[in-house]
Design a protein around this motif. Sequence first.
Motif: not given
Length: 394
Positions: A295-324
């Motif tokens: 849930f975000s508007f106008a591109g807020a919080g979007v990461n075009l090149n996520p790394t495993q390090e970034v992923i590992d720091k996210i505690s509420d993973k159910e509130n994010y998606i990975l889109q091809r």
Amino acid sequence: MIKKYRDQFNLEFTAEKYAEVHQLLNEKSGIDVAFRLSESPIFLPKSFQEKLLDASKSIISQVKKMSPEELDKAIPDSCRVPNDTAKPHFLAIDFGICKTNDGEIAPQLIELQAFPTLYAFQKVYDDIVTEVYPFLKDVKNPPSKVDYVQILKDVIVGDENSENVILLEIYPEKQKTAVDFALTEKFLGIKTVCLTKIKKEGKKLFYENDGKLIPINRIYNRVIFDELENLPDLKTEFDFREEVDVKWITHPNWFFKISKYILPKLVHAYVPKSYFLNEFPTDENLENFVLKPLFSFAGAGVNLNPTQEVIDKISDKENYILQRKVTYEPLFKDINGDFSKAEVRLLYLWKEDEAEPILMDNLVRMTKAAMVNVDFNKKDAIWIGSSNAFFAED
């Protein structure tokens, strides 16, 4: 993409005509446009339009088959509003104009939302662009303004007196979309009211007009509910989560239900594969995906090149998606010979007594940056910002 119209537009374009578009919008709305308008529309072939419509039809069909229980899981408990409805009144579906691996120029679904957007503004803007560039009358977008306003009125005002219907926003005069509020008032005869000005007596809501309290029976809701949490000093008499005697247009719960939340559930050739972050398969390559908060508007919080390090720091993973990832294709030539990329938003209205939504118009966002958001563009760039698409035969 249609050389005939692109060449003619670029030949006719002048800075004075661009200024004229702004001036006419100012005259019709009474206020300045607070977001950037692209200097140019885009011209797409009917064959591409058919691809857009085919994908949208499939997406709508899949959404209709989702159970209320499945969709209900999208709503955070802290944001749940009583008296939900069977379907939303609005549907906006965003497609990037992309090149596939086999070289096809095709739409790719970026996101979708059951939340109102610039319905009034976009119709006025379409008409003004056509007025300034008369050759566009050959490819003018239907429906007519009279029919368009009537459908908008049917959905938003319904059988109520316009006096008892409001457009609700938080600090509307500060919003970039204020021009749309002003035009909506002119189209429908309703008032724009700030959430802080709402009065509550029991289950009834009121707003003040000329010193009188006017009952509110329908709310054309433009408040992004979950953003209220970012305004800790906000003082209101009315909390969305309270049960009140109003009809929501559209109900706030649909903001969550039709959102990035359902992207992993959709299947179509023009829908890039998505996964909830907590369900991302080990055999997929992270480099091929974009990370997005649900849930975000106008591109807020979007990461075009996520790394495993970034992923590992996210505690509420159910509130994010990975889109091809998809590849936006720079197709739209400006007067300097440079090219812009674009995405098209299809704007639907859904009458309560009809099985299918009505396609009203489209909204285009043009860019020369990595993300289709004006804020990410160089300030001196042209052929960027909000626009519209015209469809014609090749």
